[in-house]
Design a protein around this motif. Sequence first.
Motif, PDB file in Angstrom:
ATOM      1  N   PHE A 122     -30.790  64.001 -75.641  1.00 63.76           N
ATOM      2  CA  PHE A 122     -31.747  64.808 -74.891  1.00 63.76           C
ATOM      3  C   PHE A 122     -32.361  64.002 -73.756  1.00 63.76           C
ATOM      4  O   PHE A 122     -32.598  64.538 -72.663  1.00 63.76           O
ATOM      5  N   ALA A 123     -32.608  62.712 -73.984  1.00 61.00           N
ATOM      6  CA  ALA A 123     -33.133  61.854 -72.922  1.00 61.00           C
ATOM      7  C   ALA A 123     -32.142  61.762 -71.770  1.00 61.00           C
ATOM      8  O   ALA A 123     -32.528  61.783 -70.591  1.00 61.00           O
ATOM      9  N   VAL A 124     -30.846  61.680 -72.094  1.00 61.66           N
ATOM     10  CA  VAL A 124     -29.804  61.663 -71.045  1.00 61.66           C
ATOM     11  C   VAL A 124     -29.818  62.983 -70.282  1.00 61.66           C
ATOM     12  O   VAL A 124     -29.725  63.005 -69.044  1.00 61.66           O
ATOM     13  N   HIS A 125     -29.960  64.087 -71.014  1.00 69.02           N
ATOM     14  CA  HIS A 125     -30.011  65.404 -70.374  1.00 69.02           C
ATOM     15  C   HIS A 125     -31.183  65.494 -69.397  1.00 69.02           C
ATOM     16  O   HIS A 125     -31.028  65.972 -68.265  1.00 69.02           O
ATOM     17  N   LEU A 126     -32.347  64.995 -69.817  1.00 68.17           N
ATOM     18  CA  LEU A 126     -33.506  65.005 -68.923  1.00 68.17           C
ATOM     19  C   LEU A 126     -33.253  64.126 -67.701  1.00 68.17           C
ATOM     20  O   LEU A 126     -33.624  64.474 -66.577  1.00 68.17           O
ATOM     21  N   GLY A 127     -32.624  62.973 -67.929  1.00 60.25           N
ATOM     22  CA  GLY A 127     -32.325  62.077 -66.816  1.00 60.25           C
ATOM     23  C   GLY A 127     -31.371  62.697 -65.820  1.00 60.25           C
ATOM     24  O   GLY A 127     -31.557  62.577 -64.606  1.00 60.25           O
ATOM     25  N   GLN A 128     -30.361  63.388 -66.299  1.00 59.35           N
ATOM     26  CA  GLN A 128     -29.387  64.023 -65.412  1.00 59.35           C
ATOM     27  C   GLN A 128     -30.034  65.132 -64.589  1.00 59.35           C
ATOM     28  O   GLN A 128     -29.682  65.347 -63.429  1.00 59.35           O
ATOM     29  N   ASN A 163     -32.888  64.988 -63.490  1.00 58.80           N
ATOM     30  CA  ASN A 163     -33.726  64.317 -62.490  1.00 58.80           C
ATOM     31  C   ASN A 163     -32.952  63.289 -61.670  1.00 58.80           C
ATOM     32  O   ASN A 163     -33.536  62.354 -61.121  1.00 58.80           O
ATOM     33  N   GLY A 164     -31.620  63.481 -61.604  1.00 59.58           N
ATOM     34  CA  GLY A 164     -30.822  62.668 -60.698  1.00 59.58           C
ATOM     35  C   GLY A 164     -30.067  61.511 -61.311  1.00 59.58           C
ATOM     36  O   GLY A 164     -29.410  60.743 -60.592  1.00 59.58           O
TER      37      GLY A 164
END
Length: 320
Positions: A258-264, A266-267
């Motif tokens: 989920f952290a990766v999903h949030l990062g993606q 946001n760029g």
Amino acid sequence: MDMSPFPWLKDKPDTFQYHLENDTGDFETYTRKKRLDLGESLLKIRRIYLDTKYWLYVRDVYLNRSKNPLHGEIVNELRRLRDSGSTICPVSYSIFSELLYQSDPVTRNATAEMIDELSDGCTIQPPHEVFRRELIHFVTKMNSEGVELYEIDQMVWTKAVFILGDRFLSLEGSPFSPKHALAIRKTMDDLFWSISLSEILGQWPLSDRNKQESNIELAEALTDGKFEHRKQSGSFEKLFLDEVQGVLDGHRSILGSFAVHLGQKNGLEGNLSKNEISQLGNILGRQLWGGYKYKRISTELPSISIPSSLTCLKNLYQVL
């Protein structure tokens, strides 16, 4: 005589032609709506959750071997409520896992058949799926003020065959046309949706009693160590935060993804290693733990707070 390995398939729905001739939306929309509709319908009726002990009482009534007349009355009332359409007894992942420990095919099948009858095949998603939905719901609500979201209570329901999590047919790279591939995938989801718990267990190997005893011994050893630790610990709050940390550690892979999903969103670009994803999961987990510690999170993530509270209370009681 039907000698096929799955004789019950002949009674299952075949919706292929319907999906081929009618526009029922893309695959994600179709399957998601089916699950949301189920959740909406279940929230309108009474849901009675039986623990393993009571399912065994129900099973004994079904096998005509119950020695307690009250258990027969309970089953009759549950059947009456179920037939009236006002009540069901959903099954959970924990009940399913307990069912797998039964090594006698007669009692295991009888338990499954009664669960099918009283639950209408309705079940709660497994713990990791419930947590994933809660996490997405919680973060989306925090970051998108005013957005309308489905209630989390509506989003955690599925049918028996998906009690270990959703599984969907993939036809990527198949020779089928997109239209035919979509109809096949929806048809398979409809088929799976109709499979009962007893039909699933009919294909599931029986539990090995020797392995069960080994697992029980291991669990007892771990529990003893836990209680020794509790004796050295302090307040309820400290014990609760310890339990929260333990549950979050168990969900590290979900937190990392989920952290990766949030990062993606946001760029963030590029692929991360498993270790990097795990580290992101640790960071997000610490943030959530801090939310509990500083009272910024209370009931927003029930699959964290409820088991942590119950385990903490149980351990405190046994220590005292």
